[in-house]
Design a protein around this motif. Structure first.
Motif, PDB file in Angstrom:
ATOM      1  N   VAL A  55       0.870  -1.172   0.000  1.00 14.81           N
ATOM      2  CA  VAL A  55       0.000   0.000   0.000  1.00 14.81           C
ATOM      3  C   VAL A  55       0.908   1.222   0.000  1.00 14.81           C
ATOM      4  CG1 VAL A  55      -1.644   1.353   1.364  1.00 14.81           C
ATOM      5  CG2 VAL A  55      -1.897  -1.128   1.213  1.00 14.81           C
ATOM      6  N   ASN A  56       0.695   2.120  -0.961  1.00 11.85           N
ATOM      7  CA  ASN A  56       1.488   3.343  -1.006  1.00 11.85           C
ATOM      8  C   ASN A  56       0.992   4.332   0.032  1.00 11.85           C
ATOM      9  OD1 ASN A  56       3.273   2.675  -3.121  1.00 11.85           O
ATOM     10  ND2 ASN A  56       1.688   3.139  -4.621  1.00 11.85           N
ATOM     11  N   VAL A  57       1.932   5.049   0.610  1.00 18.15           N
ATOM     12  CA  VAL A  57       1.637   6.161   1.505  1.00 18.15           C
ATOM     13  C   VAL A  57       2.348   7.363   0.910  1.00 18.15           C
ATOM     14  CG1 VAL A  57       1.841   7.102   3.834  1.00 18.15           C
ATOM     15  CG2 VAL A  57       1.512   4.635   3.513  1.00 18.15           C
ATOM     16  N   LEU A  58       1.576   8.342   0.429  1.00 18.22           N
ATOM     17  CA  LEU A  58       2.165   9.566  -0.098  1.00 18.22           C
ATOM     18  C   LEU A  58       2.363  10.526   1.070  1.00 18.22           C
ATOM     19  CD1 LEU A  58       0.146  10.107  -3.386  1.00 18.22           C
ATOM     20  CD2 LEU A  58       2.348   8.966  -3.064  1.00 18.22           C
ATOM     21  N   ILE A  59       3.575  11.000   1.233  1.00 18.02           N
ATOM     22  CA  ILE A  59       3.916  11.884   2.344  1.00 18.02           C
ATOM     23  C   ILE A  59       4.289  13.243   1.767  1.00 18.02           C
ATOM     24  CG2 ILE A  59       5.479  12.285   4.285  1.00 18.02           C
ATOM     25  CD1 ILE A  59       5.917   9.208   4.324  1.00 18.02           C
ATOM     26  N   TYR A  60       3.644  14.277   2.284  1.00 21.27           N
ATOM     27  CA  TYR A  60       3.866  15.646   1.844  1.00 21.27           C
ATOM     28  C   TYR A  60       4.549  16.390   2.987  1.00 21.27           C
ATOM     29  CZ  TYR A  60       0.436  13.855  -1.350  1.00 21.27           C
ATOM     30  OH  TYR A  60      -0.215  13.066  -2.253  1.00 21.27           O
ATOM     31  N   ARG A  61       5.820  16.709   2.784  1.00 23.20           N
ATOM     32  CA  ARG A  61       6.618  17.383   3.816  1.00 23.20           C
ATOM     33  C   ARG A  61       6.656  18.870   3.534  1.00 23.20           C
ATOM     34  NH1 ARG A  61      12.230  14.557   5.270  1.00 23.20           N
ATOM     35  NH2 ARG A  61      11.670  12.391   4.947  1.00 23.20           N
ATOM     36  N   PRO A  62       6.256  19.679   4.479  1.00 24.89           N
ATOM     37  CA  PRO A  62       6.378  21.128   4.291  1.00 24.89           C
ATOM     38  C   PRO A  62       7.819  21.562   4.527  1.00 24.89           C
ATOM     39  CG  PRO A  62       5.432  20.649   6.415  1.00 24.89           C
ATOM     40  CD  PRO A  62       5.595  19.333   5.717  1.00 24.89           C
ATOM     41  N   GLN A  63       8.143  22.779   4.101  1.00 17.91           N
ATOM     42  CA  GLN A  63       9.493  23.300   4.292  1.00 17.91           C
ATOM     43  C   GLN A  63       9.740  23.686   5.743  1.00 17.91           C
ATOM     44  OE1 GLN A  63       9.305  26.389   1.344  1.00 17.91           O
ATOM     45  NE2 GLN A  63      10.333  25.122  -0.184  1.00 17.91           N
ATOM     46  N   ILE A  64       8.722  24.160   6.420  1.00 14.91           N
ATOM     47  CA  ILE A  64       8.837  24.605   7.812  1.00 14.91           C
ATOM     48  C   ILE A  64       8.303  23.499   8.708  1.00 14.91           C
ATOM     49  CG2 ILE A  64       8.120  26.361   9.475  1.00 14.91           C
ATOM     50  CD1 ILE A  64       7.350  28.068   6.972  1.00 14.91           C
ATOM     51  N   ARG A  65       8.995  23.177   9.788  1.00 15.60           N
ATOM     52  CA  ARG A  65       8.540  22.130  10.713  1.00 15.60           C
ATOM     53  C   ARG A  65       8.582  22.643  12.138  1.00 15.60           C
ATOM     54  NH1 ARG A  65       5.639  18.896  10.414  1.00 15.60           N
ATOM     55  NH2 ARG A  65       6.591  17.255  11.571  1.00 15.60           N
ATOM     56  N   PRO A  66       7.437  22.721  12.822  1.00 19.47           N
ATOM     57  CA  PRO A  66       7.444  23.113  14.231  1.00 19.47           C
ATOM     58  C   PRO A  66       7.972  21.982  15.117  1.00 19.47           C
ATOM     59  CG  PRO A  66       5.213  22.653  13.519  1.00 19.47           C
ATOM     60  CD  PRO A  66       6.098  22.527  12.304  1.00 19.47           C
ATOM     61  N   GLN A  67       8.418  22.322  16.308  1.00 23.69           N
ATOM     62  CA  GLN A  67       8.940  21.316  17.238  1.00 23.69           C
ATOM     63  C   GLN A  67       7.906  20.269  17.607  1.00 23.69           C
ATOM     64  OE1 GLN A  67      10.625  23.769  20.421  1.00 23.69           O
ATOM     65  NE2 GLN A  67      12.528  22.635  20.048  1.00 23.69           N
ATOM     66  N   LEU A  93      -3.126  23.677   6.182  1.00 21.14           N
ATOM     67  CA  LEU A  93      -2.163  23.225   7.181  1.00 21.14           C
ATOM     68  C   LEU A  93      -0.711  23.267   6.729  1.00 21.14           C
ATOM     69  CD1 LEU A  93      -4.098  20.153   8.594  1.00 21.14           C
ATOM     70  CD2 LEU A  93      -4.071  22.500   9.428  1.00 21.14           C
ATOM     71  N   HIS A  94      -0.478  23.271   5.440  1.00 18.06           N
ATOM     72  CA  HIS A  94       0.880  23.202   4.915  1.00 18.06           C
ATOM     73  C   HIS A  94       1.767  24.330   5.444  1.00 18.06           C
ATOM     74  CE1 HIS A  94       3.881  21.764   2.137  1.00 18.06           C
ATOM     75  NE2 HIS A  94       4.120  23.011   1.813  1.00 18.06           N
ATOM     76  N   GLY A  95       1.250  25.533   5.430  1.00 18.11           N
ATOM     77  CA  GLY A  95       2.017  26.680   5.908  1.00 18.11           C
ATOM     78  C   GLY A  95       2.287  26.645   7.401  1.00 18.11           C
ATOM     79  N   ARG A  96       1.562  25.823   8.117  1.00 15.94           N
ATOM     80  CA  ARG A  96       1.782  25.685   9.559  1.00 15.94           C
ATOM     81  C   ARG A  96       2.795  24.587   9.885  1.00 15.94           C
ATOM     82  NH1 ARG A  96      -3.238  27.445  12.665  1.00 15.94           N
ATOM     83  NH2 ARG A  96      -4.475  28.494  11.094  1.00 15.94           N
ATOM     84  N   GLY A  97       3.339  23.945   8.859  1.00 16.11           N
ATOM     85  CA  GLY A  97       4.358  22.932   9.074  1.00 16.11           C
ATOM     86  C   GLY A  97       3.836  21.544   9.338  1.00 16.11           C
ATOM     87  N   LEU A 139       9.150  12.310  11.217  1.00 15.89           N
ATOM     88  CA  LEU A 139       8.307  13.351  10.626  1.00 15.89           C
ATOM     89  C   LEU A 139       7.146  13.761  11.517  1.00 15.89           C
ATOM     90  CD1 LEU A 139       8.146  12.018   6.961  1.00 15.89           C
ATOM     91  CD2 LEU A 139       9.540  13.894   7.873  1.00 15.89           C
ATOM     92  N   ALA A 140       6.804  12.935  12.495  1.00 11.17           N
ATOM     93  CA  ALA A 140       5.650  13.231  13.349  1.00 11.17           C
ATOM     94  C   ALA A 140       5.938  12.777  14.770  1.00 11.17           C
ATOM     95  CB  ALA A 140       4.404  12.524  12.825  1.00 11.17           C
ATOM     96  N   ALA A 141       5.393  13.532  15.715  1.00 11.16           N
ATOM     97  CA  ALA A 141       5.421  13.104  17.110  1.00 11.16           C
ATOM     98  C   ALA A 141       4.301  12.091  17.292  1.00 11.16           C
ATOM     99  CB  ALA A 141       5.216  14.299  18.028  1.00 11.16           C
ATOM    100  N   PRO A 142       4.546  10.985  17.988  1.00 10.75           N
ATOM    101  CA  PRO A 142       3.517   9.944  18.091  1.00 10.75           C
ATOM    102  C   PRO A 142       2.211  10.421  18.717  1.00 10.75           C
ATOM    103  CG  PRO A 142       5.390   9.457  19.517  1.00 10.75           C
ATOM    104  CD  PRO A 142       5.751  10.661  18.715  1.00 10.75           C
TER     105      PRO A 142
END
Length: 187
Positions: A55-67, A93-97, A139-142
């Motif tokens: 199963v493919n999972v497409l992941i979209y990473r923004p340029q800015i990443r909050p802690q 949501l993209h602009g919010r990281g 990429l994500a906090a659990p």
């Protein structure tokens, strides 16, 4: 946890309502968003008769990443469509990281509308495996991943919210805790 999630969740709801008012389309395309798009693969167990399948999972990473490393996982409807809402939520949501991941369960097995092979319970495995993937990649906090599902995907969200995973899911899921938020749209 709420103070990290609340702005993300609020923006997601705003995007959802704007989509509901504006209608839906079938093709997904986040390529106009700045940042990186990558395709990863999970191999969940589907059913005893269908075996395992990628199963493919497409992941979209923004340029800015909050802690707080927020992420949203999307699950489509029974035909793999309804991606307009994914685009609307992504824009908000993209602009919010926020990292976004689209789990393509339906694309792997074909339309589930007329003759479903996957139940909502079966697809919970895909959702949890996608969260495990995002967390393992850093990429994500659990505790800061939201699950959004539409129609058949919404049905899956309801199952995930109560921890109703298939009996064979145990070895595939690293973290079975509930998602930070569950959004089921016309399940």
């Amino acid at each position: 946890m709420q103070h990290k999630l609340k702005p993300v969740f609020t923006a997601a709801l705003a995007a959802i309502f704007s989509w509901l008012i504006g209608g839906c389309a079938v093709s997904a395309n986040f390529s106009s968003l700045p940042g990186a798009i990558e395709r990863e693969t999970i191999r969940p167990y589907f059913t005893p008769s269908r075996g395992e399948k990628d199963v493919n999972v497409l992941i979209y990473r923004p340029q800015i990443r909050p802690q707080s490393r927020p992420a949203v996982i999307f699950l489509s409807g029974c035909d793999g469509g309804h991606h307009q809402i994914h685009r609307e939520v992504a824009r908000q949501l993209h602009g919010r990281g926020v990292v976004m991941a689209e789990v393509q369960s339906i694309e792997a097995l074909g339309s589930q509308c007329a003759r479903p092979l996957l139940s909502g319970q079966d697809r919970t495995l895909h959702a949890f495996m996608a969260r495990d993937l995002l967390v393992s990649k850093g990429l994500a906090a659990p505790d800061n991943v939201v699950l959004i599902g539409l129609s058949h995907g919404g049905w899956t969200v309801v199952h995930a919210a109560v921890g109703d995973t298939p009996p064979y899911a145990g070895p595939y899921i690293k973290d079975g805790r509930p998602f930070a938020a569950h959004v089921a749209i016309y399940p």
